[in-house]
Design a protein around this motif. Structure first.
Motif, PDB file in Angstrom:
ATOM      1  N   VAL A  46      -6.169  -2.133  -1.644  1.00  7.88           N
ATOM      2  CA  VAL A  46      -6.786  -0.818  -1.569  1.00  7.88           C
ATOM      3  C   VAL A  46      -8.147  -0.940  -2.243  1.00  7.88           C
ATOM      4  CG1 VAL A  46      -5.755   0.002  -3.735  1.00  7.88           C
ATOM      5  CG2 VAL A  46      -6.515   1.656  -2.035  1.00  7.88           C
ATOM      6  N   CYS A  47      -9.153  -0.269  -1.691  1.00  8.59           N
ATOM      7  CA  CYS A  47     -10.497  -0.331  -2.251  1.00  8.59           C
ATOM      8  C   CYS A  47     -10.763   0.879  -3.133  1.00  8.59           C
ATOM      9  CB  CYS A  47     -11.546  -0.394  -1.138  1.00  8.59           C
ATOM     10  SG  CYS A  47     -11.574  -1.953  -0.238  1.00  8.59           S
ATOM     11  N   VAL A  48     -11.174   0.615  -4.358  1.00  4.86           N
ATOM     12  CA  VAL A  48     -11.660   1.648  -5.277  1.00  4.86           C
ATOM     13  C   VAL A  48     -13.004   1.142  -5.767  1.00  4.86           C
ATOM     14  CG1 VAL A  48     -11.227   2.987  -7.363  1.00  4.86           C
ATOM     15  CG2 VAL A  48      -9.294   2.234  -5.945  1.00  4.86           C
ATOM     16  N   GLU A  49     -14.069   1.860  -5.442  1.00  3.14           N
ATOM     17  CA  GLU A  49     -15.426   1.345  -5.596  1.00  3.14           C
ATOM     18  C   GLU A  49     -16.267   2.222  -6.517  1.00  3.14           C
ATOM     19  OE1 GLU A  49     -17.107   1.182  -1.650  1.00  3.14           O
ATOM     20  OE2 GLU A  49     -15.085   1.201  -0.794  1.00  3.14           O
ATOM     21  N   ALA A  50     -17.170   1.586  -7.229  1.00  2.00           N
ATOM     22  CA  ALA A  50     -18.238   2.297  -7.928  1.00  2.00           C
ATOM     23  C   ALA A  50     -19.442   2.339  -7.002  1.00  2.00           C
ATOM     24  CB  ALA A  50     -18.602   1.585  -9.228  1.00  2.00           C
ATOM     25  N   ALA A  51     -20.022   3.526  -6.831  1.00  2.00           N
ATOM     26  CA  ALA A  51     -21.136   3.671  -5.898  1.00  2.00           C
ATOM     27  C   ALA A  51     -22.147   4.672  -6.439  1.00  2.00           C
ATOM     28  CB  ALA A  51     -20.633   4.134  -4.529  1.00  2.00           C
ATOM     29  N   SER A  52     -23.372   4.539  -5.978  1.00  2.00           N
ATOM     30  CA  SER A  52     -24.407   5.522  -6.304  1.00  2.00           C
ATOM     31  C   SER A  52     -25.423   5.566  -5.172  1.00  2.00           C
ATOM     32  CB  SER A  52     -25.102   5.197  -7.634  1.00  2.00           C
ATOM     33  OG  SER A  52     -25.772   3.959  -7.560  1.00  2.00           O
ATOM     34  N   GLY A  53     -25.980   6.751  -4.970  1.00  2.00           N
ATOM     35  CA  GLY A  53     -26.998   6.920  -3.943  1.00  2.00           C
ATOM     36  C   GLY A  53     -26.447   7.204  -2.569  1.00  2.00           C
ATOM     37  N   GLY A  54     -25.129   7.328  -2.437  1.00  2.00           N
ATOM     38  CA  GLY A  54     -24.563   7.564  -1.118  1.00  2.00           C
ATOM     39  C   GLY A  54     -24.695   9.009  -0.675  1.00  2.00           C
ATOM     40  N   VAL A 107       0.820  -1.206   0.000  1.00  2.00           N
ATOM     41  CA  VAL A 107       0.000   0.000   0.000  1.00  2.00           C
ATOM     42  C   VAL A 107       0.858   1.261   0.000  1.00  2.00           C
ATOM     43  CG1 VAL A 107      -0.237   0.175   2.517  1.00  2.00           C
ATOM     44  CG2 VAL A 107      -2.054   1.051   1.011  1.00  2.00           C
ATOM     45  N   GLY A 108       2.088   1.156   0.507  1.00  2.00           N
ATOM     46  CA  GLY A 108       2.963   2.317   0.514  1.00  2.00           C
ATOM     47  C   GLY A 108       3.544   2.654  -0.839  1.00  2.00           C
ATOM     48  N   GLU A 109       3.314   1.792  -1.828  1.00  2.00           N
ATOM     49  CA  GLU A 109       3.905   1.999  -3.145  1.00  2.00           C
ATOM     50  C   GLU A 109       2.867   2.072  -4.257  1.00  2.00           C
ATOM     51  OE1 GLU A 109       7.572  -0.121  -4.079  1.00  2.00           O
ATOM     52  OE2 GLU A 109       7.505  -1.020  -2.081  1.00  2.00           O
ATOM     53  N   CYS A 121     -13.496  18.006   0.264  1.00  2.00           N
ATOM     54  CA  CYS A 121     -12.118  17.955  -0.198  1.00  2.00           C
ATOM     55  C   CYS A 121     -12.085  18.049  -1.719  1.00  2.00           C
ATOM     56  CB  CYS A 121     -11.416  16.681   0.275  1.00  2.00           C
ATOM     57  SG  CYS A 121     -12.129  15.148  -0.379  1.00  2.00           S
ATOM     58  N   GLN A 122     -10.942  18.422  -2.217  1.00  2.00           N
ATOM     59  CA  GLN A 122     -10.689  18.404  -3.652  1.00  2.00           C
ATOM     60  C   GLN A 122      -9.339  17.744  -3.870  1.00  2.00           C
ATOM     61  OE1 GLN A 122     -11.483  21.903  -6.071  1.00  2.00           O
ATOM     62  NE2 GLN A 122      -9.573  21.602  -7.196  1.00  2.00           N
ATOM     63  N   GLN A 123      -9.297  16.767  -4.766  1.00  2.00           N
ATOM     64  CA  GLN A 123      -8.068  16.023  -4.979  1.00  2.00           C
ATOM     65  C   GLN A 123      -7.068  16.832  -5.793  1.00  2.00           C
ATOM     66  OE1 GLN A 123      -7.113  13.320  -3.532  1.00  2.00           O
ATOM     67  NE2 GLN A 123      -5.131  13.410  -4.573  1.00  2.00           N
ATOM     68  N   GLU A 124      -5.849  16.939  -5.259  1.00  2.00           N
ATOM     69  CA  GLU A 124      -4.754  17.597  -5.962  1.00  2.00           C
ATOM     70  C   GLU A 124      -3.677  16.571  -6.258  1.00  2.00           C
ATOM     71  OE1 GLU A 124      -5.089  20.608  -6.916  1.00  2.00           O
ATOM     72  OE2 GLU A 124      -6.817  21.214  -5.698  1.00  2.00           O
ATOM     73  N   GLY A 125      -3.395  16.314  -7.505  1.00  2.00           N
ATOM     74  CA  GLY A 125      -2.375  15.335  -7.880  1.00  2.00           C
ATOM     75  C   GLY A 125      -2.827  13.913  -7.621  1.00  2.00           C
ATOM     76  N   GLU A 126      -1.873  12.979  -7.628  1.00  2.00           N
ATOM     77  CA  GLU A 126      -2.178  11.573  -7.378  1.00  2.00           C
ATOM     78  C   GLU A 126      -2.612  11.363  -5.934  1.00  2.00           C
ATOM     79  OE1 GLU A 126       0.753   9.210 -10.469  1.00  2.00           O
ATOM     80  OE2 GLU A 126       1.514   9.668  -8.471  1.00  2.00           O
ATOM     81  N   LEU A 127      -3.477  10.368  -5.743  1.00  3.75           N
ATOM     82  CA  LEU A 127      -3.956  10.041  -4.404  1.00  3.75           C
ATOM     83  C   LEU A 127      -3.162   8.862  -3.867  1.00  3.75           C
ATOM     84  CD1 LEU A 127      -5.975  10.235  -2.052  1.00  3.75           C
ATOM     85  CD2 LEU A 127      -7.548   8.827  -3.381  1.00  3.75           C
ATOM     86  N   ARG A 128      -2.593   9.035  -2.673  1.00 10.45           N
ATOM     87  CA  ARG A 128      -1.904   7.954  -1.972  1.00 10.45           C
ATOM     88  C   ARG A 128      -2.646   7.674  -0.671  1.00 10.45           C
ATOM     89  NH1 ARG A 128       3.061   6.865  -4.261  1.00 10.45           N
ATOM     90  NH2 ARG A 128       3.683   8.372  -5.872  1.00 10.45           N
ATOM     91  N   VAL A 129      -2.697   6.404  -0.274  1.00 10.62           N
ATOM     92  CA  VAL A 129      -3.614   6.007   0.801  1.00 10.62           C
ATOM     93  C   VAL A 129      -2.918   5.349   1.987  1.00 10.62           C
ATOM     94  CG1 VAL A 129      -5.490   5.688  -0.864  1.00 10.62           C
ATOM     95  CG2 VAL A 129      -4.067   3.734  -0.251  1.00 10.62           C
TER      96      VAL A 129
END
Length: 284
Positions: free
Chosen positions: A254-262, A167-169, A189-197
């Motif tokens: 790492v979780c990257v999800e498609a969502a709707s209605g949240g 996850v660190g890479e 929030c607004q994302q600036e540049g790449e997102l690291r988690v």
């Protein structure tokens, strides 16, 4: 690197049928062995738990330990007909009923492009269908039909746990400039540049379309497309413990999800349908 717990089904050199039911950890699982890919679904939740195109590392993470009953952590849980906590019923399970119930497999077939499956769940006045196309790519399509005589609220997610080297890479690109809500700091929030988690992340972005998950440890780039869903959710627990999951395992997803209605719960009229999709492929 921990071996994916469901790779055990593919260790034998003997030839397997394309589709075979097995019993594992008190669940029925469908083991798929196709010339283009290997995969495992759980009947509980119609949950894709393992997916691996031939000659590649696994795309999905799954916990080594499963509870005797309840939700399986990993793969792509179908969070439906709500995700997160229920807005009014605190005693109801997080992420809805769908991942806790056995679905019906209506169709499973294979061709030169891969395998194609159709799962269905009927619950009260709802019908939800999950279509999966697996080969060199992965595509999941969720369709909900509201069959009641009154309008009803819905939120849903395809809550994908992507397998990574460390996850660190990893870095997620494609969200640059996206507006969202940080659920850890409870602020917009607004994302600036790449997102690291690495330090933990729980953000809901108003974003649709393609992202790039850059995995430097495995020298792999997964392209992830959340379609025209209203939200893209990025989650990792950071240093917060997860029940039954070791820290070594936590560093491998790492979780990257498609969502709707949240953010704005969907209101479906009688007979209306709602759709959600998630695709992935290896980038150039």
């Amino acid at each position: 690197m921990h071996e994916h717990p469901l790779q055990r089904f593919f260790r034998s050199l003997r030839e397997r049928p394309v589709f075979a039911w097995e019993r594992y950890r008190q669940r029925d699982v469908l083991v798929i062995d196709h010339p283009l890919c290997q995969a495992v679904f759980s009947r509980q939740g119609a949950q894709l738990l393992h997916f691996q195109p031939r000659g590649q590392k696994p795309w999905l993470w799954c916990a080594a330990k499963w509870p005797h009953v309840g939700a399986i952590r990993g793969g792509v849980p179908v969070c439906w007909p709500w995700y997160g906590r229920h807005p009014s019923e605190n005693a109801w399970p997080s992420h809805g009923w769908a991942r806790l119930i056995d679905w019906k497999l209506l169709d499973s077939r294979s061709d030169e492009d891969g395998v194609h499956l159709h799962w269905q769940l009927q619950l009260c006045d709802w019908q939800v269908d999950l279509h999966a196309d697996l080969g060199e790519r992965m595509e999941l399509r969720l369709s909900t039909e509201h069959q009641d005589s009154q309008p009803c609220q819905l939120s849903q997610a395809l809550h994908a746990y992507w397998r990574i080297g460390d996850v660190g890479e990893v870095a997620l690109s494609g969200l640059e400039g996206a507006q969202g809500y940080d659920q850890l700091s409870r602020a917009a929030c607004q994302q600036e540049g790449e997102l690291r988690v690495e330090g933990g992340c729980q953000r809901v972005f108003q974003h649709e379309g393609e992202l790039q998950l850059k995995d430097h440890a495995w020298q792999r780039e997964l392209r992830i497309d959340t379609g025209d869903s209203a939200d893209t959710v990025v989650w990792h627990p950071g240093t917060r413990p997860l029940l039954g999951v070791s820290w070594d395992e936590v560093s491998e997803f790492v979780c990257v999800e498609a969502a709707s209605g949240g953010t704005d719960s969907l209101c479906l009229a009688p007979g209306e349908r709602a759709h959600l999709s998630l695709q992935a492929w290896v980038g150039a």
